[in-house]
Scaffold this motif. Structure first.
Motif, PDB file in Angstrom:
ATOM      1  N   MET A  47      32.215  40.333  50.957  1.00  0.00           N
ATOM      2  CA  MET A  47      31.121  40.985  50.238  1.00  0.00           C
ATOM      3  C   MET A  47      30.988  40.341  48.869  1.00  0.00           C
ATOM      4  O   MET A  47      31.988  39.986  48.244  1.00  0.00           O
ATOM      5  CB  MET A  47      31.395  42.479  50.092  1.00  0.00           C
ATOM      6  N   GLN A  48      29.755  40.186  48.422  1.00  0.00           N
ATOM      7  CA  GLN A  48      29.450  39.622  47.104  1.00  0.00           C
ATOM      8  C   GLN A  48      30.062  38.236  46.909  1.00  0.00           C
ATOM      9  O   GLN A  48      30.566  37.913  45.844  1.00  0.00           O
ATOM     10  CB  GLN A  48      29.913  40.577  45.998  1.00  0.00           C
ATOM     11  N   ARG A  49      30.016  37.411  47.965  1.00  0.00           N
ATOM     12  CA  ARG A  49      30.567  36.053  47.876  1.00  0.00           C
ATOM     13  C   ARG A  49      29.639  35.170  47.037  1.00  0.00           C
ATOM     14  O   ARG A  49      28.445  35.081  47.297  1.00  0.00           O
ATOM     15  CB  ARG A  49      30.712  35.460  49.270  1.00  0.00           C
ATOM     16  N   PRO A  50      30.194  34.483  46.043  1.00  0.00           N
ATOM     17  CA  PRO A  50      29.370  33.590  45.229  1.00  0.00           C
ATOM     18  C   PRO A  50      29.264  32.192  45.842  1.00  0.00           C
ATOM     19  O   PRO A  50      30.209  31.698  46.452  1.00  0.00           O
ATOM     20  CB  PRO A  50      30.124  33.533  43.894  1.00  0.00           C
ATOM     21  N   PHE A  51      28.111  31.587  45.689  1.00  0.00           N
ATOM     22  CA  PHE A  51      27.861  30.207  46.098  1.00  0.00           C
ATOM     23  C   PHE A  51      27.353  29.448  44.879  1.00  0.00           C
ATOM     24  O   PHE A  51      26.358  29.853  44.270  1.00  0.00           O
ATOM     25  CB  PHE A  51      26.800  30.131  47.201  1.00  0.00           C
ATOM     26  N   ALA A  52      28.019  28.360  44.522  1.00  0.00           N
ATOM     27  CA  ALA A  52      27.573  27.529  43.405  1.00  0.00           C
ATOM     28  C   ALA A  52      26.457  26.616  43.902  1.00  0.00           C
ATOM     29  O   ALA A  52      26.622  25.904  44.888  1.00  0.00           O
ATOM     30  CB  ALA A  52      28.729  26.714  42.858  1.00  0.00           C
ATOM     31  N   LEU A  53      25.334  26.664  43.240  1.00  0.00           N
ATOM     32  CA  LEU A  53      24.192  25.825  43.601  1.00  0.00           C
ATOM     33  C   LEU A  53      24.175  24.638  42.640  1.00  0.00           C
ATOM     34  O   LEU A  53      23.712  24.752  41.503  1.00  0.00           O
ATOM     35  CB  LEU A  53      22.896  26.639  43.533  1.00  0.00           C
ATOM     36  N   ILE A  54      24.717  23.516  43.113  1.00  0.00           N
ATOM     37  CA  ILE A  54      24.894  22.325  42.289  1.00  0.00           C
ATOM     38  C   ILE A  54      23.882  21.263  42.709  1.00  0.00           C
ATOM     39  O   ILE A  54      23.782  20.932  43.896  1.00  0.00           O
ATOM     40  CB  ILE A  54      26.334  21.798  42.411  1.00  0.00           C
ATOM     41  N   GLY A  55      23.146  20.766  41.742  1.00  0.00           N
ATOM     42  CA  GLY A  55      22.117  19.762  42.011  1.00  0.00           C
ATOM     43  C   GLY A  55      22.704  18.397  42.307  1.00  0.00           C
ATOM     44  O   GLY A  55      23.910  18.177  42.176  1.00  0.00           O
ATOM     45  N   PRO A  56      21.852  17.448  42.714  1.00  0.00           N
ATOM     46  CA  PRO A  56      22.303  16.095  43.059  1.00  0.00           C
ATOM     47  C   PRO A  56      22.967  15.373  41.885  1.00  0.00           C
ATOM     48  O   PRO A  56      23.764  14.468  42.085  1.00  0.00           O
ATOM     49  CB  PRO A  56      21.040  15.372  43.497  1.00  0.00           C
ATOM     50  N   ASP A  57      22.640  15.798  40.657  1.00  0.00           N
ATOM     51  CA  ASP A  57      23.232  15.164  39.472  1.00  0.00           C
ATOM     52  C   ASP A  57      24.565  15.790  39.086  1.00  0.00           C
ATOM     53  O   ASP A  57      25.175  15.414  38.088  1.00  0.00           O
ATOM     54  CB  ASP A  57      22.263  15.239  38.292  1.00  0.00           C
ATOM     55  N   GLY A  58      25.035  16.775  39.885  1.00  0.00           N
ATOM     56  CA  GLY A  58      26.321  17.407  39.642  1.00  0.00           C
ATOM     57  C   GLY A  58      26.282  18.581  38.684  1.00  0.00           C
ATOM     58  O   GLY A  58      27.309  19.176  38.395  1.00  0.00           O
ATOM     59  N   THR A  69      24.072  30.297  40.338  1.00  0.00           N
ATOM     60  CA  THR A  69      25.041  30.842  41.281  1.00  0.00           C
ATOM     61  C   THR A  69      24.327  31.918  42.071  1.00  0.00           C
ATOM     62  O   THR A  69      23.648  32.769  41.496  1.00  0.00           O
ATOM     63  CB  THR A  69      26.255  31.438  40.553  1.00  0.00           C
ATOM     64  N   TYR A  70      24.467  31.863  43.390  1.00  0.00           N
ATOM     65  CA  TYR A  70      23.875  32.878  44.261  1.00  0.00           C
ATOM     66  C   TYR A  70      25.004  33.730  44.806  1.00  0.00           C
ATOM     67  O   TYR A  70      26.010  33.216  45.284  1.00  0.00           O
ATOM     68  CB  TYR A  70      23.090  32.230  45.414  1.00  0.00           C
ATOM     69  N   ARG A  71      24.860  35.033  44.716  1.00  0.00           N
ATOM     70  CA  ARG A  71      25.868  35.963  45.225  1.00  0.00           C
ATOM     71  C   ARG A  71      25.226  36.773  46.350  1.00  0.00           C
ATOM     72  O   ARG A  71      24.318  37.560  46.107  1.00  0.00           O
ATOM     73  CB  ARG A  71      26.354  36.870  44.101  1.00  0.00           C
ATOM     74  N   CYS A  72      25.711  36.544  47.576  1.00  0.00           N
ATOM     75  CA  CYS A  72      25.141  37.236  48.733  1.00  0.00           C
ATOM     76  C   CYS A  72      25.752  38.626  48.888  1.00  0.00           C
ATOM     77  O   CYS A  72      26.810  38.910  48.337  1.00  0.00           O
ATOM     78  CB  CYS A  72      25.357  36.425  50.004  1.00  0.00           C
ATOM     79  N   ARG A 118      27.106  33.360  58.988  1.00  0.00           N
ATOM     80  CA  ARG A 118      25.886  34.035  58.553  1.00  0.00           C
ATOM     81  C   ARG A 118      26.023  34.524  57.113  1.00  0.00           C
ATOM     82  O   ARG A 118      27.082  34.984  56.699  1.00  0.00           O
ATOM     83  CB  ARG A 118      25.575  35.228  59.463  1.00  0.00           C
ATOM     84  N   VAL A 119      24.940  34.409  56.381  1.00  0.00           N
ATOM     85  CA  VAL A 119      24.842  34.918  55.011  1.00  0.00           C
ATOM     86  C   VAL A 119      23.694  35.915  55.004  1.00  0.00           C
ATOM     87  O   VAL A 119      22.565  35.570  55.356  1.00  0.00           O
ATOM     88  CB  VAL A 119      24.600  33.773  54.002  1.00  0.00           C
ATOM     89  N   ILE A 120      24.011  37.150  54.616  1.00  0.00           N
ATOM     90  CA  ILE A 120      23.041  38.239  54.679  1.00  0.00           C
ATOM     91  C   ILE A 120      22.783  38.807  53.293  1.00  0.00           C
ATOM     92  O   ILE A 120      23.710  39.016  52.519  1.00  0.00           O
ATOM     93  CB  ILE A 120      23.561  39.389  55.582  1.00  0.00           C
ATOM     94  N   ASP A 121      21.526  39.085  53.013  1.00  0.00           N
ATOM     95  CA  ASP A 121      21.153  39.801  51.801  1.00  0.00           C
ATOM     96  C   ASP A 121      20.287  40.985  52.220  1.00  0.00           C
ATOM     97  O   ASP A 121      19.294  40.797  52.921  1.00  0.00           O
ATOM     98  CB  ASP A 121      20.383  38.889  50.841  1.00  0.00           C
TER      99      ASP A 121
END
Length: 124
Positions: free
Chosen positions: A61-72, A77-80, A93-96
Motif C-alpha cells: 500500500m502507498q508504494r512510491p515510484f520515482a519518475l526519473i527522466g532520460p537525463d537522470g 514521485t508517484y505513490r499508488c 498490477r498498480v491500482i489507484d
C-alpha cells in the motif's frame, strides 16, 4: 467596511476543526489502516480476501515510484494506492482508487507508462 478581528482562542477553535475533503471522501479505518476514502478501504478488503485465497500476493500500500527522466533527473514521485502480483492474470498490477481523476494524476499516470512501462489502473 470594517474588518472583523478574531481572538487567539477563536482562531485555535477554528483551526482545530477537521478539514473536509474537497472531493467529499470520508477517511475510513479498517484493520488498523487509515484510508483516504470508503472506496479505497472496500478495495483493500477485497484484496485481502483475494490474498487469503492465493489469487494475489506481495500486496503493498502507498508504494512510491520515482519518475526519473532520460537525463537522470527526478521529475516526480508517484505513490499508488495498491501494488501487487495478480496470479489469476499472471502480471504485476498498480491500482489507484479514484473518485475524481485530477490533471496531476493524469500526468503522473502517463509518466508511469512512458518512463517505467507500468499501466496504472483506475478503480472508481
Amino acid at each position: 467596511m470594517k474588518q472583523q478581528r478574531m481572538t487567539a482562542a477563536e482562531f485555535r477553535r477554528e483551526k482545530a476543526k477537521p478539514k473536509r475533503n474537497k472531493f467529499g471522501a470520508k477517511r475510513t479505518v479498517l484493520d488498523g489502516q487509515t484510508f483516504d476514502s470508503k472506496a479505497e478501504s472496500d478495495y483493500y478488503a477485497v484484496l485481502k480476501l483475494r490474498e487469503k485465497a492465493g489469487e494475489v500476493s506481495g500486496v503493498e500500500m502507498q508504494r512510491p515510484f520515482a519518475l526519473i527522466g532520460p537525463d537522470g533527473l527526478l521529475i516526480a514521485t508517484y505513490r499508488c494506492d495498491f501494488a501487487f502480483w495478480d496470479h489469476v492474470e499472471d502480471r504485476f498490477r498498480v491500482i489507484d482508487v479514484k473518485g475524481v481523476e485530477t490533471p496531476v494524476f493524469k500526468l503522473k499516470q502517463k509518466l508511469m507508462k512512458s518512463l517505467l512501462g507500468i499501466n496504472v489502473e483506475v478503480v472508481a
